[in-house]
Design a protein around this motif. Structure first.
Motif, PDB file in Angstrom:
ATOM      1  N   LYS A  23      -4.269  66.667  37.632  1.00  0.00           N
ATOM      2  CA  LYS A  23      -4.478  65.369  38.442  1.00  0.00           C
ATOM      3  C   LYS A  23      -3.274  64.696  38.749  1.00  0.00           C
ATOM      4  O   LYS A  23      -2.271  64.764  37.998  1.00  0.00           O
ATOM      5  CB  LYS A  23      -5.427  64.491  37.926  1.00  0.00           C
ATOM      6  N   THR A  24      -3.333  63.524  39.900  1.00  0.00           N
ATOM      7  CA  THR A  24      -2.038  63.010  40.080  1.00  0.00           C
ATOM      8  C   THR A  24      -2.211  61.528  40.361  1.00  0.00           C
ATOM      9  O   THR A  24      -3.546  61.083  40.736  1.00  0.00           O
ATOM     10  CB  THR A  24      -1.462  63.509  41.536  1.00  0.00           C
TER      11      THR A  24
ATOM     12  N   LYS B  46      -3.465  62.385  48.899  1.00  0.00           N
ATOM     13  CA  LYS B  46      -4.653  63.099  48.364  1.00  0.00           C
ATOM     14  C   LYS B  46      -4.556  62.827  46.655  1.00  0.00           C
ATOM     15  O   LYS B  46      -5.087  63.687  46.028  1.00  0.00           O
ATOM     16  CB  LYS B  46      -4.517  64.621  48.357  1.00  0.00           C
ATOM     17  N   ALA B  47      -3.935  61.640  46.061  1.00  0.00           N
ATOM     18  CA  ALA B  47      -3.842  61.330  44.821  1.00  0.00           C
ATOM     19  C   ALA B  47      -5.130  61.182  44.377  1.00  0.00           C
ATOM     20  O   ALA B  47      -6.164  60.449  44.974  1.00  0.00           O
ATOM     21  CB  ALA B  47      -2.988  60.318  44.631  1.00  0.00           C
ATOM     22  N   ASP B  48      -5.213  61.560  43.152  1.00  0.00           N
ATOM     23  CA  ASP B  48      -6.680  61.154  42.401  1.00  0.00           C
ATOM     24  C   ASP B  48      -6.904  59.824  41.823  1.00  0.00           C
ATOM     25  O   ASP B  48      -7.941  59.266  41.971  1.00  0.00           O
ATOM     26  CB  ASP B  48      -6.740  62.178  41.153  1.00  0.00           C
TER      27      ASP B  48
ATOM     28  N   HIS C 184      -8.859  53.621  52.690  1.00  0.00           N
ATOM     29  CA  HIS C 184      -8.289  54.976  52.107  1.00  0.00           C
ATOM     30  C   HIS C 184      -8.579  54.897  50.769  1.00  0.00           C
ATOM     31  O   HIS C 184      -8.193  55.670  49.846  1.00  0.00           O
ATOM     32  CB  HIS C 184      -6.876  54.918  52.581  1.00  0.00           C
ATOM     33  N   ASN C 185     -10.034  54.137  50.361  1.00  0.00           N
ATOM     34  CA  ASN C 185     -10.326  54.246  49.000  1.00  0.00           C
ATOM     35  C   ASN C 185      -9.248  54.152  48.148  1.00  0.00           C
ATOM     36  O   ASN C 185      -9.365  54.963  46.800  1.00  0.00           O
ATOM     37  CB  ASN C 185     -10.980  55.676  48.856  1.00  0.00           C
ATOM     38  N   ALA C 186      -8.371  53.203  47.944  1.00  0.00           N
ATOM     39  CA  ALA C 186      -7.553  52.940  46.869  1.00  0.00           C
ATOM     40  C   ALA C 186      -8.240  52.413  45.651  1.00  0.00           C
ATOM     41  O   ALA C 186      -9.306  51.910  45.802  1.00  0.00           O
ATOM     42  CB  ALA C 186      -6.646  51.719  47.346  1.00  0.00           C
ATOM     43  N   THR C 187      -7.625  52.962  44.722  1.00  0.00           N
ATOM     44  CA  THR C 187      -8.185  52.571  43.313  1.00  0.00           C
ATOM     45  C   THR C 187      -8.072  51.080  42.784  1.00  0.00           C
ATOM     46  O   THR C 187      -9.044  50.458  42.733  1.00  0.00           O
ATOM     47  CB  THR C 187      -7.411  53.352  42.223  1.00  0.00           C
ATOM     48  N   ALA C 188      -6.669  50.607  43.089  1.00  0.00           N
ATOM     49  CA  ALA C 188      -6.603  49.339  42.888  1.00  0.00           C
ATOM     50  C   ALA C 188      -5.359  48.598  43.443  1.00  0.00           C
ATOM     51  O   ALA C 188      -4.516  49.339  43.814  1.00  0.00           O
ATOM     52  CB  ALA C 188      -6.421  49.034  41.315  1.00  0.00           C
TER      53      ALA C 188
ATOM     54  N   ARG D 102     -11.994  57.637  39.200  1.00  0.00           N
ATOM     55  CA  ARG D 102     -11.199  58.587  39.975  1.00  0.00           C
ATOM     56  C   ARG D 102     -11.739  58.588  41.588  1.00  0.00           C
ATOM     57  O   ARG D 102     -12.768  58.499  41.730  1.00  0.00           O
ATOM     58  CB  ARG D 102     -11.281  59.996  39.774  1.00  0.00           C
ATOM     59  N   ARG D 103     -10.347  58.681  42.614  1.00  0.00           N
ATOM     60  CA  ARG D 103     -11.115  58.879  43.694  1.00  0.00           C
ATOM     61  C   ARG D 103     -11.775  60.114  44.210  1.00  0.00           C
ATOM     62  O   ARG D 103     -11.535  61.354  43.641  1.00  0.00           O
ATOM     63  CB  ARG D 103      -9.991  58.527  44.969  1.00  0.00           C
TER      64      ARG D 103
END
Length: 333
Positions: free
Chosen positions: A157-158, A205-207, A240-244, A329-330
């Motif tokens: 994962k990234t 495409k980062a997780d 873009h579904n950013a985590t935070a 995770r995304r």
């Protein structure tokens, strides 16, 4: 016509402020390790007169070293206002020693510090802070804005962290007027950064995808939400579904969750402010945690990113955790 001209200018000027994509190496990668850990600290920049640090900064630095030793820290995100009140004037400024090198001295904090600029830094010479990267083993500030990419050990994962210059994007704020950004000093530079950000977010495409800047998108405290970022950044984080999104600027600790994005304010590295004048200026029910009390003695955030989650822990400098949350995770459709 004017917009067309700006577009042409943006396209014609080389992207001098960005940093090429590369995966960062973690200094310690053991066979059984499966996470990345880091600290996030904003508004830590001491004072411009002796002893060049504050009591809050000193105690917070000590607790950061304890947490880094016990929980691990591969790096530190320095979220701006690195040197109060007017940044530094040159790469040889003694403030690099007095307010940084001689304060965060613990072995556990001798890790890369990934730096971005705040409004007080822009009152001085930001280029000097960038140049200091060549004089320090841990100060890492390659450009006004840049991207960091990490492989999470032994997981496949990234993690990507996009470091922004929100002052270049939105303009500087005037502490003596209404403390709101006045609009970018250079529209071309602001648009160039925004185009770069859009491109990076679109192809990520980062997780786990984090964005960091100095100004808050959402905040309940003195500075409140940043209108420029609500208009220009928030829609991109959601799309873009950013985590935070991580920031400082307000001198406290906050966690706000809205439209699937976690908003972290970690600005308690040097001063504390319990102000909540903008509590009703954020979406109802979005505030999950807030503290700015002097009794905390300061604070910061610890993050651990595993193969399927990101754990955020908010610490007060007097040695206890105050709040913990878990982000997923995304998911790509």
């Amino acid at each position: 016509m004017a917009l067309t001209l700006i577009s042409i200018l943006v396209a014609a000027i080389p992207v001098a402020y960005c940093y090429p994509t590369a995966f960062q190496d973690l200094e310690e990668t053991s066979a059984n390790r499966t996470s990345i850990r880091f600290l996030a600290l904003g508004d830590w920049g001491g004072l411009p007169y002796p002893p060049y640090i504050t009591a809050v900064q000193k105690v917070t630095a000590k607790e950061m070293s304890n947490v880094a030793e016990q929980m691990g820290a591969d790096f530190v995100l320095a979220l701006g206002d690195n040197f109060y009140f007017k940044g530094v004037d040159s790469v040889d400024s003694p403030r690099f020693q007095d307010t940084f090198e001689l304060v965060y001295t613990a072995k556990s904090l001798k890790v890369p510090w990934y730096v971005l600029a705040g409004n007080h830094d822009h009152a001085g010479n930001v280029r000097a802070q960038i140049e200091y990267s060549h004089k320090s083993d841990r100060w890492t500030f390659p450009s006004y804005y840049y991207e960091l990419n990490f492989h999470i050990p032994n997981t496949g994962k990234t993690l990507t962290i996009i470091m922004l210059d929100t002052i270049m994007l939105c303009g500087n704020s005037n502490d003596f007027v209404d403390e709101k950004p006045r609009g970018p000093l250079c529209v071309v530079d602001a648009n160039r950064q925004l185009m770069w950000l859009q491109e990076r977010l679109a192809r990520s495409k980062a997780d786990f995808l984090l964005v960091a800047g100095h100004y808050p998108v959402w905040s309940v405290s003195e500075h409140g939400p940043t209108e420029c970022l609500l208009q220009r950044l928030r829609p991109l984080l959601i799309k873009h579904n950013a985590t935070a999104y991580l920031c400082g600027h307000d001198h406290n600790l906050q966690y706000i969750e809205e439209s699937g994005v976690g908003y972290v304010v970690s600005g308690a590295g040097n001063f504390l402010d319990p102000d909540v004048r903008h509590w009703n200026h954020v979406p109802k029910g979005s505030v999950k945690f807030f503290t700015g009390q002097a009794s905390t003695l300061g604070g910061f955030v610890h993050a651990e990113v595993t193969n399927n989650k990101m754990i955020l822990t908010f610490f007060q400098a007097k040695g206890t955790s105050l709040y913990r949350t878990v982000l997923s995770r995304r998911v790509f459709e």
